[in-house]
Design an enzyme around this catalytic site. Structure first.
Site, PDB file in Angstrom:
ATOM      1  CG  HIS A  12      -0.203   0.091   2.617  1.00 47.09           C
ATOM      2  ND1 HIS A  12      -0.078  -0.964   3.372  1.00 47.09           N
ATOM      3  CD2 HIS A  12       0.127   1.140   3.313  1.00 47.09           C
ATOM      4  CE1 HIS A  12       0.722  -0.688   4.509  1.00 47.09           C
ATOM      5  NE2 HIS A  12       0.626   0.611   4.289  1.00 47.09           N
ATOM      6  CG  HIS A  85       3.963   4.713   5.083  1.00 43.14           C
ATOM      7  ND1 HIS A  85       2.858   5.358   5.896  1.00 43.14           N
ATOM      8  CD2 HIS A  85       3.370   3.608   4.764  1.00 43.14           C
ATOM      9  CE1 HIS A  85       1.875   4.380   6.119  1.00 43.14           C
ATOM     10  NE2 HIS A  85       2.247   3.402   5.582  1.00 43.14           N
ATOM     11  CD  GLU A 134       3.587  -0.242   6.940  1.00 47.78           C
ATOM     12  OE1 GLU A 134       3.255   0.955   6.392  1.00 47.78           O
ATOM     13  OE2 GLU A 134       2.813  -0.574   7.822  1.00 47.78           O
TER      14      GLU A 134
HETATM   15 CO    CO Z   1       1.218   1.599   6.186  1.00 52.35          CO
END
Ligand code: CO
Length: 143
Positions: A12, A85, A134
């Site tokens: 994502h 992120h 991440e």
């Molecule tokens: Co995230």
């Protein structure tokens, strides 16, 4: 450094927003997104989160819960919100931490449960062209 470790699929893109409901409405009305999850609080992380589900990925919308939230400063600097992120899946978060450290990257914090219910870490933006990365363990089927 071993050759074994590498990142997997893009899971994502995290977008910090000042108002989750307004951001959800933007994805609905401007982009026609129809599959948006119900927002939920993550008190430990100081954020409220929902996902815009897309055929190949997700947008993670993140709103700060309070002034102590790690997202709070980001919103202060970016009042309209912004890309926060990028998240890649990994097979094993502990291997990822070991390899990131061995490769000289700065891992932020200890592995912890992320918004998808699997272990995550963050890698400092200075290590990746200014992008906060991440890494999350791939969710098991059904998540
Ligand atoms: Co995230």
């Amino acid at each position: 450094m071993t050759d074994a470790f590498k990142i997997g699929p893009l899971n994502h893109v995290g977008v910090a927003v000042p108002d989750l409901q307004a951001a959800m409405e933007t994805y609905r009305s401007l982009y026609g997104a129809t599959d948006i999850t119900t927002p939920f609080d993550m008190p430990k992380q100081g954020v409220k989160v929902c996902f815009v589900n897309l055929p190949n990925s997700q947008i993670e919308l993140i709103e700060p819960l309070n002034e102590d939230s790690p997202i709070h400063d980001f919103i202060q600097k970016n009042p309209k919100g912004g890309q926060h992120h990028v998240c890649f899946e990994v097979d094993d978060i502990h291997q990822a931490v070991t390899e990131m450290n061995a490769r000289g990257a700065t891992v932020l914090g200890e592995p912890r449960i992320g918004a998808h219910g699997t272990l995550i870490i963050f890698v400092h933006p200075k290590d990746s062209n200014g992008v906060l990365i991440e890494l999350m363990e791939t969710p098991k089927a059904g998540h």
